[in-house]
Design an enzyme around this catalytic site. Sequence first.
Site, PDB file in Angstrom:
ATOM      1  N   GLY A   1       0.808  -1.215   0.000  1.00 56.92           N
ATOM      2  CA  GLY A   1       0.000   0.000   0.000  1.00 56.92           C
ATOM      3  C   GLY A   1       0.842   1.266   0.000  1.00 56.92           C
ATOM      4  O   GLY A   1       0.509   2.254  -0.670  1.00 56.92           O
TER       5      GLY A   1
ATOM      6  N   ASN B   1      -8.048   4.354   8.349  1.00 55.48           N
ATOM      7  CA  ASN B   1      -7.430   3.217   9.033  1.00 55.48           C
ATOM      8  C   ASN B   1      -7.511   3.287  10.556  1.00 55.48           C
ATOM      9  O   ASN B   1      -7.390   2.275  11.225  1.00 55.48           O
ATOM     10  CB  ASN B   1      -5.961   3.066   8.615  1.00 55.48           C
ATOM     11  CG  ASN B   1      -5.204   4.363   8.654  1.00 55.48           C
ATOM     12  OD1 ASN B   1      -5.596   5.350   8.041  1.00 55.48           O
ATOM     13  ND2 ASN B   1      -4.107   4.377   9.384  1.00 55.48           N
TER      14      ASN B   1
ATOM     15  N   CYS C   1       1.697   1.759  12.028  1.00 54.04           N
ATOM     16  CA  CYS C   1       2.959   2.393  11.664  1.00 54.04           C
ATOM     17  C   CYS C   1       3.314   3.491  12.650  1.00 54.04           C
ATOM     18  O   CYS C   1       4.463   3.845  12.814  1.00 54.04           O
ATOM     19  CB  CYS C   1       2.880   3.006  10.275  1.00 54.04           C
ATOM     20  SG  CYS C   1       1.634   2.285   9.276  1.00 54.04           S
TER      21      CYS C   1
ATOM     22  N   THR D   1      12.172  -7.285 -10.176  1.00 49.82           N
ATOM     23  CA  THR D   1      11.690  -8.650 -10.436  1.00 49.82           C
ATOM     24  C   THR D   1      10.361  -8.884  -9.729  1.00 49.82           C
ATOM     25  O   THR D   1      10.235  -8.602  -8.534  1.00 49.82           O
ATOM     26  CB  THR D   1      12.746  -9.670  -9.945  1.00 49.82           C
ATOM     27  OG1 THR D   1      13.964  -9.372 -10.609  1.00 49.82           O
ATOM     28  CG2 THR D   1      12.323 -11.100 -10.230  1.00 49.82           C
TER      29      THR D   1
ATOM     30  N   GLN E   1      -7.834   0.024   3.438  1.00 47.03           N
ATOM     31  CA  GLN E   1      -8.690  -0.490   4.527  1.00 47.03           C
ATOM     32  C   GLN E   1     -10.090  -0.829   4.040  1.00 47.03           C
ATOM     33  O   GLN E   1     -10.779  -1.658   4.640  1.00 47.03           O
ATOM     34  CB  GLN E   1      -8.777   0.549   5.664  1.00 47.03           C
ATOM     35  CG  GLN E   1      -7.467   0.791   6.389  1.00 47.03           C
ATOM     36  CD  GLN E   1      -7.028  -0.371   7.273  1.00 47.03           C
ATOM     37  OE1 GLN E   1      -7.816  -1.246   7.632  1.00 47.03           O
ATOM     38  NE2 GLN E   1      -5.753  -0.395   7.615  1.00 47.03           N
TER      39      GLN E   1
ATOM     40  N   SER F   1      -3.796  -3.199  -0.545  1.00 49.87           N
ATOM     41  CA  SER F   1      -2.668  -3.911   0.065  1.00 49.87           C
ATOM     42  C   SER F   1      -3.128  -5.298   0.490  1.00 49.87           C
ATOM     43  O   SER F   1      -4.099  -5.436   1.242  1.00 49.87           O
ATOM     44  CB  SER F   1      -2.161  -3.129   1.273  1.00 49.87           C
ATOM     45  OG  SER F   1      -1.158  -3.862   1.914  1.00 49.87           O
TER      46      SER F   1
ATOM     47  N   HIS G   1      -2.018  -7.654   2.509  1.00 48.20           N
ATOM     48  CA  HIS G   1      -1.995  -8.205   3.880  1.00 48.20           C
ATOM     49  C   HIS G   1      -3.162  -7.748   4.743  1.00 48.20           C
ATOM     50  O   HIS G   1      -3.314  -8.201   5.876  1.00 48.20           O
ATOM     51  CB  HIS G   1      -0.651  -7.927   4.565  1.00 48.20           C
ATOM     52  CG  HIS G   1      -0.401  -6.520   4.987  1.00 48.20           C
ATOM     53  ND1 HIS G   1      -0.488  -6.112   6.302  1.00 48.20           N
ATOM     54  CD2 HIS G   1      -0.036  -5.413   4.300  1.00 48.20           C
ATOM     55  CE1 HIS G   1      -0.179  -4.824   6.391  1.00 48.20           C
ATOM     56  NE2 HIS G   1       0.100  -4.373   5.185  1.00 48.20           N
TER      57      HIS G   1
END
Length: 380
Positions: free
Chosen positions: A71, A152, A325, A238, A180, A200, A202
Site C-alpha cells: 500500500g 485506518n 505504523c 523482479t 482499509q 494492500s 496483507h
Amino acid sequence: MDTIYFDHAATTPVDSEVLEKMIPYFREGFGNADSPHAFGRKAMNAVDFARDKVAELLHAKPNEIYFTSGGTEADNWAMLSGAYAMREQGRDRVILSSIEHHAVLAAAEKLEKEGFSVTRLPVNENGEVTAEALSAEIDEKTGLVAVMAANNETGVLQPVETLCKIAKDFGALFFTDAVQYAPYMPIDVKALGADMLSLSSHKFYGPKGCGVLYIRSGVKAKGLVVGGEQERGLRGGTTNVPAVVGLAVALEKNTLEMQRNNEKIRALRELFLREISTLDGVTVNGDTDKCLPSVLNVRFKGVNNADFVYNMDLRGVCLAAGSACASASIKPSHVLLAMGLNETQAKESVRFSFGKDNTEEEILRGAALTKETVERLRGL
Ligand code: PLP
C-alpha cells in the site's frame, strides 16, 4: 489461554488456502517472470492470471492493474505520479484530506517541498470529508485530489463517489487509498470513477509486501521505481510471483466471503461495545453506522492509550493505540485531532479491529479484560 488478536486493521494472517496456492511458486515454479524460457513462462502465466483475476474483481481492465510492494508504494506512486503528470498541464495544486495515511501525507509533504501548492481538507466531528469542504477549495489549478475510501484509525467511510465527481468536474485526477476499504467493501472502479486506487494484500488475508495500484487507462502515469521494464515499463524490479499469486487468491476469496464475514464481524463488534459500555467514560470516535464493520475506535476517559495497550498485551490481548505504523510514537493521532478531539482525548483513544476468525468467547474475554484494565489504570 490463547492470545487474542484484535488488530486486523494493522494486518491479517495469511489464509491457509492462499498460502497453499503460493507455495508452488517458491518451489518448482520459482522462475523469473521475465525470463524467456519455460521457467519464466510458467511464472509469467501465473502473474497474468493474477492480473486478470484482480482486474475482474475490481471491474477494471488487466492493463490498468499494476503490482507494487504494498500500500505504501502504491500510495506514493499515485500521489507523486499524479501530481507530476498534472503539473505538465499547468496544474500544480494538490488537495488531500487531513486524515490520510502517512504514505499519502508524506508524499504530499514531498510535493510541497518541490513547490506544489498543497491543501489539506478538514473533516467533520464524525471523521468525514464533506463535499462542501472539497467544493470550497477546488479550482482550475487543482491537478490531483486524494481522499481515502475508509480511514485506518476510525474505519469511517468517506463519500468518495461524490468527491470524485467534484474533482472530475474541475478536470482534476482523483485518487483513493482503498487499503482499509477493500477487505470489507466491494470495489467497482468504473462505477466509482476514480483515476487511481490502491490496495494492500496483507489487509485481506494475503501476504505482506504486495499491493496494487489501479491506474485508469488514459491517465498519463509516470513510473517511480526505475531499472527494469516490469509492469509495462512503469515499475522496475523482479516480480514477486508468489505474493502476486497470493494477493489474487486472497482478493477473490475475500470477495466471495465478504458478506458473511462482514455480518459476523459487525455482530462481534456490537457485542464487544455492549459489553464494555457498562464502564463509565466510554466514547466511540466516529459514527459506527458509517464505518467499516471491523473497527472500533474508542476513548476511555482518564486512561492513557500507550499504558492501556501495554497492559492489555500483558494480559494477552493485542490491539492498537492508533495506526500500526505510528503506534510506537507517543504523538496524538492526527486523525482524532482533525475530528476535534484535544490532545488528552486523542491519547485516551485506542483502536480495536476485529476479524473473521475472532470468536464470541474471545469477545467476551477481551471485553472483561478491557474493563478490568481500564478500572485498574484509573485507580492508579
Ligand atoms: N494506507 C492505509 C489506509 C493503510 O492502513 C496502510 C497500512 O496500514 C497503508 C496505506 C500501507 O500499506 P502497506 O502496509 O501495504 O504498506
